[in-house]
Design a protein around this motif. Structure first.
Motif, PDB file in Angstrom:
ATOM      1  N   ASP A 143      -1.806   5.996  -7.990  1.00 30.54           N
ATOM      2  CA  ASP A 143      -1.760   4.542  -8.746  1.00 30.54           C
ATOM      3  C   ASP A 143      -0.138   4.909  -7.810  1.00 30.54           C
ATOM      4  O   ASP A 143       0.496   6.216  -7.777  1.00 30.54           O
ATOM      5  CB  ASP A 143      -1.076   4.667 -10.243  1.00 30.54           C
ATOM      6  CG  ASP A 143      -1.267   3.236 -10.099  1.00 30.54           C
ATOM      7  OD1 ASP A 143      -1.703   2.088  -9.408  1.00 30.54           O
ATOM      8  OD2 ASP A 143      -1.173   2.968 -11.717  1.00 30.54           O
ATOM      9  N   MET A 144       0.210   3.444  -7.673  1.00 38.97           N
ATOM     10  CA  MET A 144       2.223   3.880  -7.539  1.00 38.97           C
ATOM     11  C   MET A 144       2.526   2.656  -8.438  1.00 38.97           C
ATOM     12  O   MET A 144       2.206   1.486  -8.961  1.00 38.97           O
ATOM     13  CB  MET A 144       2.257   3.657  -6.229  1.00 38.97           C
ATOM     14  CG  MET A 144       1.953   2.104  -5.381  1.00 38.97           C
ATOM     15  SD  MET A 144       1.962   1.530  -4.374  1.00 38.97           S
ATOM     16  CE  MET A 144       1.875   0.171  -3.100  1.00 38.97           C
ATOM     17  N   ALA A 145       4.732   2.967  -8.844  1.00 41.89           N
ATOM     18  CA  ALA A 145       4.828   1.954  -8.940  1.00 41.89           C
ATOM     19  C   ALA A 145       5.629   2.367  -8.524  1.00 41.89           C
ATOM     20  O   ALA A 145       6.456   3.062  -7.177  1.00 41.89           O
ATOM     21  CB  ALA A 145       4.895   1.782 -10.853  1.00 41.89           C
ATOM     22  N   ILE A 146       6.457   0.548  -8.467  1.00 41.60           N
ATOM     23  CA  ILE A 146       7.829   0.820  -8.010  1.00 41.60           C
ATOM     24  C   ILE A 146       9.170  -0.524  -8.947  1.00 41.60           C
ATOM     25  O   ILE A 146       8.900  -1.361  -9.958  1.00 41.60           O
ATOM     26  CB  ILE A 146       7.653  -0.760  -6.992  1.00 41.60           C
ATOM     27  CG1 ILE A 146       6.475   0.152  -6.011  1.00 41.60           C
ATOM     28  CG2 ILE A 146       9.232  -1.118  -5.791  1.00 41.60           C
ATOM     29  CD1 ILE A 146       5.927  -1.440  -5.119  1.00 41.60           C
ATOM     30  N   ASP A 147      10.472   0.043  -8.690  1.00 39.23           N
ATOM     31  CA  ASP A 147      11.453  -0.336  -8.640  1.00 39.23           C
ATOM     32  C   ASP A 147      12.838  -0.266  -7.920  1.00 39.23           C
ATOM     33  O   ASP A 147      14.002  -0.507  -8.400  1.00 39.23           O
ATOM     34  CB  ASP A 147      11.997   0.191 -10.250  1.00 39.23           C
ATOM     35  CG  ASP A 147      12.573   1.607  -9.931  1.00 39.23           C
ATOM     36  OD1 ASP A 147      12.357   2.191  -8.875  1.00 39.23           O
ATOM     37  OD2 ASP A 147      12.803   2.281 -10.874  1.00 39.23           O
ATOM     38  N   GLY A 148      12.200  -0.489  -7.388  1.00 35.73           N
ATOM     39  CA  GLY A 148      13.114  -0.378  -5.453  1.00 35.73           C
ATOM     40  C   GLY A 148      13.304   0.625  -5.148  1.00 35.73           C
ATOM     41  O   GLY A 148      12.798   1.058  -3.872  1.00 35.73           O
ATOM     42  N   ASN A 149      12.337   2.202  -5.970  1.00 39.11           N
ATOM     43  CA  ASN A 149      12.351   3.088  -5.150  1.00 39.11           C
ATOM     44  C   ASN A 149      10.212   3.271  -5.807  1.00 39.11           C
ATOM     45  O   ASN A 149      10.376   2.226  -6.515  1.00 39.11           O
ATOM     46  CB  ASN A 149      12.437   4.452  -6.350  1.00 39.11           C
ATOM     47  CG  ASN A 149      14.060   5.205  -6.277  1.00 39.11           C
ATOM     48  OD1 ASN A 149      14.431   5.222  -5.449  1.00 39.11           O
ATOM     49  ND2 ASN A 149      14.636   4.073  -7.336  1.00 39.11           N
ATOM     50  N   ILE A 150       9.760   3.594  -5.234  1.00 38.45           N
ATOM     51  CA  ILE A 150       8.298   3.699  -4.873  1.00 38.45           C
ATOM     52  C   ILE A 150       8.104   5.271  -5.711  1.00 38.45           C
ATOM     53  O   ILE A 150       8.525   6.295  -5.359  1.00 38.45           O
ATOM     54  CB  ILE A 150       7.603   4.169  -3.791  1.00 38.45           C
ATOM     55  CG1 ILE A 150       7.844   1.927  -2.940  1.00 38.45           C
ATOM     56  CG2 ILE A 150       6.034   4.362  -3.908  1.00 38.45           C
ATOM     57  CD1 ILE A 150       7.339   1.816  -2.379  1.00 38.45           C
ATOM     58  N   TYR A 151       6.971   5.551  -7.215  1.00 37.36           N
ATOM     59  CA  TYR A 151       6.648   6.249  -7.886  1.00 37.36           C
ATOM     60  C   TYR A 151       4.952   7.017  -7.202  1.00 37.36           C
ATOM     61  O   TYR A 151       4.608   5.780  -7.708  1.00 37.36           O
ATOM     62  CB  TYR A 151       7.204   6.778  -8.553  1.00 37.36           C
ATOM     63  CG  TYR A 151       8.912   6.239  -9.622  1.00 37.36           C
ATOM     64  CD1 TYR A 151       9.299   7.237  -9.767  1.00 37.36           C
ATOM     65  CD2 TYR A 151       9.145   4.728  -9.152  1.00 37.36           C
ATOM     66  CE1 TYR A 151      10.599   7.018 -10.222  1.00 37.36           C
ATOM     67  CE2 TYR A 151      10.628   4.909  -9.518  1.00 37.36           C
ATOM     68  CZ  TYR A 151      10.979   5.929 -10.267  1.00 37.36           C
ATOM     69  OH  TYR A 151      12.694   5.516 -10.268  1.00 37.36           O
ATOM     70  N   VAL A 152       4.525   8.164  -6.799  1.00 32.26           N
ATOM     71  CA  VAL A 152       3.358   7.964  -7.149  1.00 32.26           C
ATOM     72  C   VAL A 152       2.593   8.479  -7.353  1.00 32.26           C
ATOM     73  O   VAL A 152       3.408  10.113  -7.172  1.00 32.26           O
ATOM     74  CB  VAL A 152       3.396   8.197  -4.852  1.00 32.26           C
ATOM     75  CG1 VAL A 152       1.693   8.086  -4.677  1.00 32.26           C
ATOM     76  CG2 VAL A 152       3.359   6.505  -3.523  1.00 32.26           C
ATOM     77  N   LEU A 153       2.037   8.648  -8.452  1.00 29.51           N
ATOM     78  CA  LEU A 153       1.337   9.387  -9.361  1.00 29.51           C
ATOM     79  C   LEU A 153       0.034  10.493  -8.387  1.00 29.51           C
ATOM     80  O   LEU A 153      -0.647   9.630  -7.902  1.00 29.51           O
ATOM     81  CB  LEU A 153       0.674   8.724 -10.037  1.00 29.51           C
ATOM     82  CG  LEU A 153      -0.181   9.765 -11.736  1.00 29.51           C
ATOM     83  CD1 LEU A 153       0.728  10.622 -12.156  1.00 29.51           C
ATOM     84  CD2 LEU A 153      -1.057   9.191 -12.288  1.00 29.51           C
ATOM     85  N   GLU A 154       0.072  11.052  -8.504  1.00 31.10           N
ATOM     86  CA  GLU A 154      -1.673  12.319  -8.128  1.00 31.10           C
ATOM     87  C   GLU A 154      -2.160  13.071  -8.612  1.00 31.10           C
ATOM     88  O   GLU A 154      -2.035  12.635  -9.914  1.00 31.10           O
ATOM     89  CB  GLU A 154      -0.278  13.841  -7.197  1.00 31.10           C
ATOM     90  CG  GLU A 154       0.075  13.069  -6.368  1.00 31.10           C
ATOM     91  CD  GLU A 154       0.894  14.154  -4.867  1.00 31.10           C
ATOM     92  OE1 GLU A 154       0.402  14.016  -3.937  1.00 31.10           O
ATOM     93  OE2 GLU A 154       1.248  15.391  -5.588  1.00 31.10           O
ATOM     94  N   ALA A 155      -3.269  12.828  -8.481  1.00 33.36           N
ATOM     95  CA  ALA A 155      -4.166  13.606  -9.653  1.00 33.36           C
ATOM     96  C   ALA A 155      -4.300  14.894 -10.701  1.00 33.36           C
ATOM     97  O   ALA A 155      -4.507  14.664 -11.477  1.00 33.36           O
ATOM     98  CB  ALA A 155      -5.501  13.805  -8.666  1.00 33.36           C
ATOM     99  N   GLY A 156      -3.164  15.359  -8.957  1.00 37.15           N
ATOM    100  CA  GLY A 156      -3.090  16.836 -10.165  1.00 37.15           C
ATOM    101  C   GLY A 156      -1.765  16.933 -10.595  1.00 37.15           C
ATOM    102  O   GLY A 156      -1.854  17.796 -11.403  1.00 37.15           O
TER     103      GLY A 156
END
Length: 293
Positions: A175-188
């Motif tokens: 998944d990912m979320a954005i606030d100007g930065n992009i945060y990518v969540l990894e399964a690990g």
């Protein structure tokens, strides 16, 4: 925290409902059921602790129906799009597997927006928006595609958010979320933070029990100086809250012995309203978001 069950979605002929995304806008609650490939629009009661009865326009979109020249396929994700650039309006965006973007607003209902180069997608995992642009996370291609708005849709070819070579491995992204930065969540259990495609310092710290099967990420605020990062951790049936530098703030869990979140899948956080919305299987819950002491 205490949980209030808002809805238990009905099964469809192909199997049980599986809520994969929730978007809340004021009193409107939009629910993506990836099990039945449907999107619902429900309204919160004045007290905010229940949903109003089902109405004629509750079901917005479902797989197999015809919209203009397309037959709706599997529903991948949905996001709330805000104005920016050539995009002057806001609305709910629903991504379907065949490469179309469905837009809903209260005035026009559901329309189909053209998207360029959708045939090049492999297996999109998540969508995001920022200032009118539409972002697509495609882990199998190790790409994040950025679609800038154009009059009437997203008809210009996308640009790669990541440089070439990308410098990061997105093959485990969920998944990912954005606030100007992009945060990518990894399964690990790690989170990749990116700004203009470049990896930023970000490491989860002070978390005594590591994330175990994280499935969803949500950020509040619109820059580094405000808001938090929230992760739905299905393995431990909890929500974990971090600062935007990765420092552990707290975890939120259901009362001891309650199995309501055994199939935790997604979350939506309303910090202003001090509420958090959690989906587990076919059920959507609401809980108070306690103030940070």
């Amino acid at each position: 925290y205490t949980l209030w069950e808002l809805v238990d979605l009905p099964p469809v002929p192909t199997g049980p409902a599986e809520i994969a995304r929730v978007v809340v806008r004021g009193a409107e609650v939009f629910i993506l059921d990836r099990g039945g490939h449907r999107v619902y629009r429900r309204l919160l009661s004045p007290a905010g602790d229940a949903l109003e009865p089902v109405s004629a326009d509750t079901l917005l979109v479902q797989k197999g129906e015809t919209r203009r020249s397309i037959t709706v396929g599997d529903l991948v994700d949905m996001v709330w799009m805000t104005p920016g650039g050539d995009r002057k309006t806001q609305g709910l965006m629903i991504l379907e597997r065949n490469g179309s973007l469905l837009e809903w607003d209260a005035t026009r209902g559901v329309t189909v927006l053209p998207m360029a180069d959708s045939a090049t997608w492999k297996k999109p995992q998540a969508a995001g928006t920022y200032f009118g642009s539409f972002y697509l996370l495609d882990p199998q291609q190790n790409r994040i595609l950025k679609y800038a708005p154009t009059p009437g849709g997203y008809t210009s070819p996308p640009t790669d958010y990541l440089p070439n070579p990308p410098g990061v491995d997105l093959s485990g992204a969920v998944d990912m979320a954005i606030d100007g930065n992009i945060y990518v969540l990894e399964a690990g259990g790690s989170i990749i933070k990116l700004l203009r495609g470049v990896r930023q310092p970000f490491q989860l710290t002070n978390l005594d029990v590591p994330l175990n099967n994280p499935v969803d990420i949500f950020v509040t605020g619109d820059d580094d100086t405000r808001g938090y990062v929230y992760v739905a951790d299905a393995g431990l049936a909890r929500v974990v809250q971090f600062t935007k530098t990765g420092q552990f703030v707290r975890q939120l869990k259901a009362p001891e012995g309650q199995i309501a979140l055994s199939r935790l899948r997604t979350l939506f956080v309303d910090e202003a309203g001090q509420r958090i919305y959690l989906a587990s299987g076919s059920k959507l819950y609401m809980a108070p978001l306690p103030a940070i002491k």
